[in-house]
Design a protein around this motif. Structure first.
Motif, PDB file in Angstrom:
ATOM      1  N   LYS A  80       0.838  -1.207   0.000  1.00 13.96           N
ATOM      2  CA  LYS A  80       0.000   0.000   0.000  1.00 13.96           C
ATOM      3  C   LYS A  80       0.872   1.256   0.000  1.00 13.96           C
ATOM      4  O   LYS A  80       0.586   2.222  -0.693  1.00 13.96           O
ATOM      5  CB  LYS A  80      -0.913   0.035   1.232  1.00 13.96           C
ATOM      6  CG  LYS A  80      -2.093  -0.874   1.184  1.00 13.96           C
ATOM      7  CD  LYS A  80      -2.921  -0.635   2.444  1.00 13.96           C
ATOM      8  CE  LYS A  80      -3.800  -1.783   2.789  1.00 13.96           C
ATOM      9  NZ  LYS A  80      -4.503  -1.583   4.060  1.00 13.96           N
ATOM     10  N   TRP A  81       1.939   1.226   0.808  1.00 11.96           N
ATOM     11  CA  TRP A  81       2.821   2.389   0.881  1.00 11.96           C
ATOM     12  C   TRP A  81       3.485   2.644  -0.469  1.00 11.96           C
ATOM     13  O   TRP A  81       3.507   3.764  -0.958  1.00 11.96           O
ATOM     14  CB  TRP A  81       3.885   2.208   1.967  1.00 11.96           C
ATOM     15  CG  TRP A  81       4.645   3.469   2.210  1.00 11.96           C
ATOM     16  CD1 TRP A  81       4.337   4.429   3.116  1.00 11.96           C
ATOM     17  CD2 TRP A  81       5.808   3.938   1.513  1.00 11.96           C
ATOM     18  NE1 TRP A  81       5.236   5.467   3.024  1.00 11.96           N
ATOM     19  CE2 TRP A  81       6.152   5.187   2.048  1.00 11.96           C
ATOM     20  CE3 TRP A  81       6.586   3.412   0.496  1.00 11.96           C
ATOM     21  CZ2 TRP A  81       7.240   5.924   1.591  1.00 11.96           C
ATOM     22  CZ3 TRP A  81       7.665   4.143   0.037  1.00 11.96           C
ATOM     23  CH2 TRP A  81       7.990   5.384   0.589  1.00 11.96           C
ATOM     24  N   TYR A  82       4.026   1.594  -1.084  1.00 13.82           N
ATOM     25  CA  TYR A  82       4.692   1.754  -2.381  1.00 13.82           C
ATOM     26  C   TYR A  82       3.707   2.186  -3.469  1.00 13.82           C
ATOM     27  O   TYR A  82       4.031   3.029  -4.305  1.00 13.82           O
ATOM     28  CB  TYR A  82       5.430   0.482  -2.795  1.00 13.82           C
ATOM     29  CG  TYR A  82       6.774   0.358  -2.137  1.00 13.82           C
ATOM     30  CD1 TYR A  82       7.827   1.198  -2.495  1.00 13.82           C
ATOM     31  CD2 TYR A  82       6.998  -0.571  -1.133  1.00 13.82           C
ATOM     32  CE1 TYR A  82       9.065   1.108  -1.876  1.00 13.82           C
ATOM     33  CE2 TYR A  82       8.236  -0.669  -0.509  1.00 13.82           C
ATOM     34  CZ  TYR A  82       9.258   0.179  -0.900  1.00 13.82           C
ATOM     35  OH  TYR A  82      10.477   0.093  -0.279  1.00 13.82           O
ATOM     36  N   ASP A  83       2.498   1.617  -3.477  1.00 15.29           N
ATOM     37  CA  ASP A  83       1.489   2.016  -4.458  1.00 15.29           C
ATOM     38  C   ASP A  83       1.110   3.480  -4.277  1.00 15.29           C
ATOM     39  O   ASP A  83       0.958   4.219  -5.255  1.00 15.29           O
ATOM     40  CB  ASP A  83       0.242   1.137  -4.344  1.00 15.29           C
ATOM     41  CG  ASP A  83       0.480  -0.295  -4.801  1.00 15.29           C
ATOM     42  OD1 ASP A  83       1.520  -0.569  -5.450  1.00 15.29           O
ATOM     43  OD2 ASP A  83      -0.375  -1.153  -4.485  1.00 15.29           O
ATOM     44  N   SER A  84       0.971   3.898  -3.021  1.00 14.23           N
ATOM     45  CA  SER A  84       0.649   5.294  -2.729  1.00 14.23           C
ATOM     46  C   SER A  84       1.778   6.212  -3.172  1.00 14.23           C
ATOM     47  O   SER A  84       1.538   7.289  -3.717  1.00 14.23           O
ATOM     48  CB  SER A  84       0.378   5.494  -1.237  1.00 14.23           C
ATOM     49  OG  SER A  84      -0.727   4.732  -0.842  1.00 14.23           O
ATOM     50  N   TRP A  85       3.018   5.774  -2.930  1.00 10.43           N
ATOM     51  CA  TRP A  85       4.162   6.581  -3.338  1.00 10.43           C
ATOM     52  C   TRP A  85       4.208   6.736  -4.857  1.00 10.43           C
ATOM     53  O   TRP A  85       4.474   7.815  -5.370  1.00 10.43           O
ATOM     54  CB  TRP A  85       5.475   5.990  -2.834  1.00 10.43           C
ATOM     55  CG  TRP A  85       6.634   6.753  -3.392  1.00 10.43           C
ATOM     56  CD1 TRP A  85       7.502   6.347  -4.359  1.00 10.43           C
ATOM     57  CD2 TRP A  85       7.020   8.091  -3.062  1.00 10.43           C
ATOM     58  NE1 TRP A  85       8.405   7.343  -4.644  1.00 10.43           N
ATOM     59  CE2 TRP A  85       8.123   8.432  -3.857  1.00 10.43           C
ATOM     60  CE3 TRP A  85       6.517   9.038  -2.170  1.00 10.43           C
ATOM     61  CZ2 TRP A  85       8.752   9.664  -3.792  1.00 10.43           C
ATOM     62  CZ3 TRP A  85       7.144  10.274  -2.092  1.00 10.43           C
ATOM     63  CH2 TRP A  85       8.239  10.585  -2.900  1.00 10.43           C
TER      64      TRP A  85
END
Length: 103
Positions: A80-85
Motif C-alpha cells: 500500500k505504501w509503495y502504491d501510494s508513493w
C-alpha cells in the motif's frame, strides 16, 4: 504518445486500450488534455496520499505491529505504501509538467 501525456490521460480518468503494438486512448480529437486536468483535485489527492503514507509509515515502524501481525498483512501494508508513493510521484510529475506547459 509521451510518458507525460500517458500519465496525464490516466490522471484525467481516460481509459486506455491496447490495440496491436500501440496504445489507443479514448479522447476527444483536437482537445488539449490539460483542459481535463483539475490541478486543485490533484493537489488535494496528493495531500491525502501524503497523510495516508505517514499513517502507513507509522504502522510499519511500530515494532509491536510488525512482530505480531501475519507476514502477509505486513507485506500488504508495505505494498500500500509503495502504491501510494507511485501515485504521489505521478501526480507530482504531472503538476510539474502542467506548470511548465502552462507557464
Amino acid at each position: 504518445m509521451t510518458e507525460e501525456e500517458r500519465m496525464l490521460y490516466r490522471l484525467a480518468g481516460y481509459t486506455f486500450y491496447v490495440k496491436g503494438l500501440g496504445e489507443v486512448v479514448c479522447s476527444v480529437p483536437g482537445r488539449d488534455i490539460t483542459q481535463d486536468i483539475d490541478t486543485n483535485k490533484l493537489i488535494k489527492e496528493q495531500e491525502y496520499l501524503w497523510g495516508f503514507m505517514l499513517k502507513l509509515k507509522s504502522k510499519l515502524e511500530n515494532k509491536n505491529f510488525v512482530d505480531k501481525a501475519p507476514e502477509d498483512v505486513v507485506n500488504k501494508e508495505i505494498k500500500k505504501w509503495y502504491d501510494s508513493w507511485e501515485r504521489f510521484d505521478m501526480i507530482d510529475k504531472a503538476l510539474k509538467y502542467l506548470e511548465e506547459k502552462n507557464g
